[in-house]
Design a protein around this motif. Structure first.
Motif, PDB file in Angstrom:
ATOM      1  N   ASP A 129      87.677  83.507  36.166  1.00 28.27           N
ATOM      2  CA  ASP A 129      87.137  83.523  34.813  1.00 28.27           C
ATOM      3  C   ASP A 129      86.260  84.771  34.680  1.00 28.27           C
ATOM      4  OD1 ASP A 129      85.556  83.189  32.534  1.00 28.27           O
ATOM      5  OD2 ASP A 129      85.304  81.038  32.826  1.00 28.27           O
ATOM      6  N   TRP A 148      88.408  79.649  25.947  1.00 31.55           N
ATOM      7  CA  TRP A 148      88.952  80.653  26.855  1.00 31.55           C
ATOM      8  C   TRP A 148      90.119  80.077  27.659  1.00 31.55           C
ATOM      9  CZ3 TRP A 148      89.611  81.058  32.165  1.00 31.55           C
ATOM     10  CH2 TRP A 148      90.039  82.314  32.619  1.00 31.55           C
ATOM     11  N   HIS A 149      91.046  80.931  28.001  1.00 32.77           N
ATOM     12  CA  HIS A 149      92.191  80.535  28.817  1.00 32.77           C
ATOM     13  C   HIS A 149      92.576  81.714  29.693  1.00 32.77           C
ATOM     14  CE1 HIS A 149      94.521  83.112  26.151  1.00 32.77           C
ATOM     15  NE2 HIS A 149      93.965  82.472  25.123  1.00 32.77           N
ATOM     16  N   GLU A 176      97.934  82.986  28.233  1.00 31.16           N
ATOM     17  CA  GLU A 176      98.226  81.569  27.974  1.00 31.16           C
ATOM     18  C   GLU A 176      97.620  81.149  26.641  1.00 31.16           C
ATOM     19  OE1 GLU A 176      97.122  79.166  31.312  1.00 31.16           O
ATOM     20  OE2 GLU A 176      98.059  80.517  32.764  1.00 31.16           O
ATOM     21  N   ASN A 217      93.375  89.241  26.675  1.00 29.07           N
ATOM     22  CA  ASN A 217      93.398  87.816  26.988  1.00 29.07           C
ATOM     23  C   ASN A 217      94.421  87.081  26.125  1.00 29.07           C
ATOM     24  OD1 ASN A 217      91.647  84.955  26.175  1.00 29.07           O
ATOM     25  ND2 ASN A 217      92.202  85.344  28.302  1.00 29.07           N
TER      26      ASN A 217
END
Length: 725
Positions: free
Chosen positions: A364, A401-402, A406, A700
């Motif tokens: 992360d 968040w991912h 994704e 992201n």
């Protein structure tokens, strides 16, 4: 030896005006259109000035003939700025200027100036270092630790190339001035007098710079400016157009001349934020700890080569690093300071590289940024970790968040990204005069300028706090170089400088008032306080005089100075330097069109003690809006074949509109440990991380890095094609 006055800020729980959020004092004038900017000035007999500039990226001026222009109707003066033989290394280089009775007559005359050019080889693009040839200037190598061994020992290695395009200053009020030079009877110029209404960030320093160039004593130059239509670092000096405008006025027998750059010329020569490109390798451990950093960077600040910012940004204590930086001489207008110069590109390069490293490590990025905050300056490590957590909370990071790519089903993908910032923000040298009159009226005099940030309101709040008065009981005078000098408004130094000098001046004046009325209250001066428009004995509110009654005890007005020399140790604890910020962008990307949409932008920022929370938040809002515009739209587009700047206009030099910005969430970090540090400048730090955060959010969302900003649809689609390939 006299006791030193206590200049310190009142305790937080005792403040009456500081810490409140009155609206800008000049808001009604601006919103109603009554505010007169320098470009609104039209003194009697004014002439219109207009430039002739070079159409080529690089050329030598072979000859110039202004005869027909001089004979043109309405023309009162012609000034030749570039003589035969002059090399003109960028498009827009100033050749000559005309002053005429009307703007149309000035245009006609400029078209009649005959110029012969020798066109020279040019270079206007710097995105490919291999094509720079002899225009590249190596800046040398800097090595810390043993980066080669650290790379060999690393568990994770990430490589990337990143680009930050040139963006140009685009102030709504262009660069220029109205100027009137009235010649005297002394050939030396000692009796000449000049009045100038400039668009400047440095009212106090303008006369000295202009006087040096036109050989008129600075004491004979009067500078007046009430409002400025934008200035983000590019408007400190009179520049060539100030000197040319003054000379046109002199040639025209002392008639005032208005010379402001046209929009196309403004974008070509009035300054830019330089480019920065970098190949960066980051190495470290699987837990996300960075152990090594290598950087080959290049970029251009114009014809004078300027290397790109050093790396890594903020995380400067990475134990092993190798950095090489190269400046490239381009045939384009020169760089100028622009709202934390160098820091936007530095943050972009660093934060993108860290986010790519986090992806490579399978971590992360929030945790990677927090972990590597250990490499920030020691005093700010905990601040960055707190601010990253706070930004994550406000952005709903844990929910939204991912891992990269994704972003869910469908063609629209959502992503989040992080950026961080730092800045000094220590106040500049400043002098202020506080006057208390026998009728109770109060004036504050300081030769500062309000760039639209609320400086007028801030100064007035500080004075009102000291005197225990309401804002409307304080008269403020700024923007006039007859007043006590103040520094230029740059580097986020204004608020620290003016608040310190104003506090000192008002405390000094109030002490004189205390001394005058203490006998009437049966007390000593140190037993008195100014509260709610009264002078009263501390602890005995019934023993008091109204402010007006107290001032009537004076036999003459009180006039006291407050001086701050710009050094931190002399602020009496009123101001300091060192601001930090963490920001998170939340975007959606349409993978069919390449369009990036801002959903929400979260900015967490500290700036010491906040005098006006509304204005502080406004500064952050403005910074974010400007940064999103840079991240998504702004770019100087050059054509290498012709050397032309292709979009020097408001049609194709794209700026963000209100619909492009999304929701902005601002959190001012005003914890007690920050408040006790005193005032810290705020203009620049929140403008720094936006390009980094938006770029990281797009990566992201779509699962691949778009290597260069602005993140235009074509670049997003090209990155997706590379990923799919």
């Amino acid at each position: 030896m006299a006791n030193t006055p206590d200049y310190s800020w009142p305790p937080e729980d005792k403040r009456k005006v500081i810490g409140t959020s009155p609206q800008r004092l000049d808001g009604p004038q601006k919103s109603s259109g009554r505010a007169k900017y320098s470009s609104d000035m039209n003194p009697k007999g004014m002439l219109f000035g207009l430039y002739l500039t070079s159409p080529y990226a690089y050329a030598r001026l072979k000859s110039i003939d202004t005869g027909e222009a001089e004979r043109s109707p309405g023309v009162r003066a012609v000034h030749v700025a570039a003589k035969a033989g002059t090399e003109m290394p960028w498009q827009g280089f100033e050749i000559a200027a005309v002053a005429a009775d009307t703007e149309e007559q000035a245009r006609d005359a400029v078209r009649k100036i005959k110029v012969e050019y020798e066109v020279l080889p040019h270079l206007v693009k710097d995105d490919d270092l291999a094509k720079a040839g002899t225009r590249a200037r190596q800046g040398g190598e800097t090595v810390t630790g043993d980066p080669d061994q650290a790379m060999k020992d690393a568990e994770v290695v990430s490589e990337g190339q990143y680009g930050f395009a040139v963006v140009t200053h685009c102030c709504l009020e262009p660069h220029g001035q109205v100027v009137q030079w009235v010649p005297g009877n002394d050939p030396s110029g000692a009796n000449d007098h000049v009045t100038v209404w400039p668009s400047t960030q440095n009212v106090s320093g303008y006369a000295g710079s202009l006087g040096t160039n036109i050989k008129v004593p600075a004491t004979n130059i009067k500078v007046r400016m009430d409002y400025i239509g934008g200035g983000f670092g590019s408007k400190f000096t009179p520049d060539a157009w100030g000197v040319v405008g003054a000379n046109l006025s002199k040639q025209a027998g002392g008639r005032p001349v208005k010379l402001y750059l046209e929009r196309s010329t403004e974008l070509m020569i009035a300054g830019n934020r330089p480019s920065a490109y970098g190949k960066i390798t980051v190495a470290g451990k699987k837990d996300g700890t960075i152990t090594a950093w290598t950087y080959q960077g290049w970029g251009s600040g114009g014809f004078t080569p300027v290397p790109p910012p050093d790396q890594p940004y903020i995380f400067t204590r990475v134990p092993n690093s190798r950095r090489n930086r190269t400046g490239i001489a381009l045939n384009g207008g020169s760089q100028r300071a622009w709202r934390a110069p160098g820091n936007q590109a530095a943050s972009f390069l660093t934060c993108c590289a860290i986010e790519d490293f986090a992806h490579k490590a399978g971590k992360d990025p929030l945790e990677v940024f927090k972990l590597n905050a250990q490499y920030a300056p020691e005093a700010r490590v905990d601040t960055y970790r707190f601010q990253l957590d706070k930004a994550a909370e406000l952005a709903e990071w844990k929910t939204l968040w991912h891992p990269r790519g994704e972003g869910g089903g469908g063609t629209v993908k959502r992503g989040m990204g992080i950026g961080v910032a730092a800045w000094n923000g220590l106040g500049h040298a400043s002098q202020c005069r506080a006057v208390i009159n026998t009728d109770g009226s109060v004036s504050i005099e300081i030769d500062s300028q309000d760039l639209g940030t609320g400086t007028k309101t801030i100064i007035t709040q500080v004075a009102a706090e000291t005197f225990g008065l309401a804002l409307n009981q304080v008269k403020l005078v700024i923007g006039n170089n007859d007043l006590p000098p103040d520094g230029g408004s740059g580097g986020s130094t204004t608020v620290g400088g003016v608040s310190t000098s104003t506090r000192k001046a008002t405390v000094n004046a109030l002490d004189k008032l205390f001394a005058a009325v203490a006998p009437d209250l049966g007390a000593t001066p140190d037993q008195l306080e100014a509260v709610d428009a009264h002078i009263r004995v501390k602890g005995s509110p019934n023993k008091s005089l109204t402010w007006v009654a107290a001032c009537r005890k004076l036999t003459s007005s009180i006039s006291e100075m407050g001086t701050y020399n710009g050094r931190q140790q002399d602020t009496a604890g009123l101001a300091t330097g060192g601001a930090a910020g963490a920001q998170i962008a939340d975007v959606s990307v349409d993978t069919e069109t390449g369009i990036v949409k801002m959903n929400r932008y979260v900015a967490v920022q500290d700036c010491g003690m906040v005098i006006n929370p509304r204005l502080a938040e406004s500064q952050v809002y403005g910074a974010v809006i400007m940064g999103i515009s840079t991240a998504l739209f702004e770019e100087r587009i050059m054509d290498q074949e012709t050397g032309k700047y292709l979009n020097p206009d408001m049609e194709f030099y794209k700026l963000a509109g209100i619909a492009d910005i999304g929701n902005i969430v601002v959190h001012m970090d005003i914890r007690p440990e920050n408040d006790k540090r005193g005032v810290i400048g705020l203009g620049e730090p929140p403008a720094v991380p936006i390009c980094a955060a938006v770029s990281n959010a797009v990566a992201n969302a779509i699962g691949v890095r778009v290597p260069q900003i602005p993140l235009t649809p074509d670049r997003v689609l090209a990155a997706l094609e590379r990923r799919n390939a």
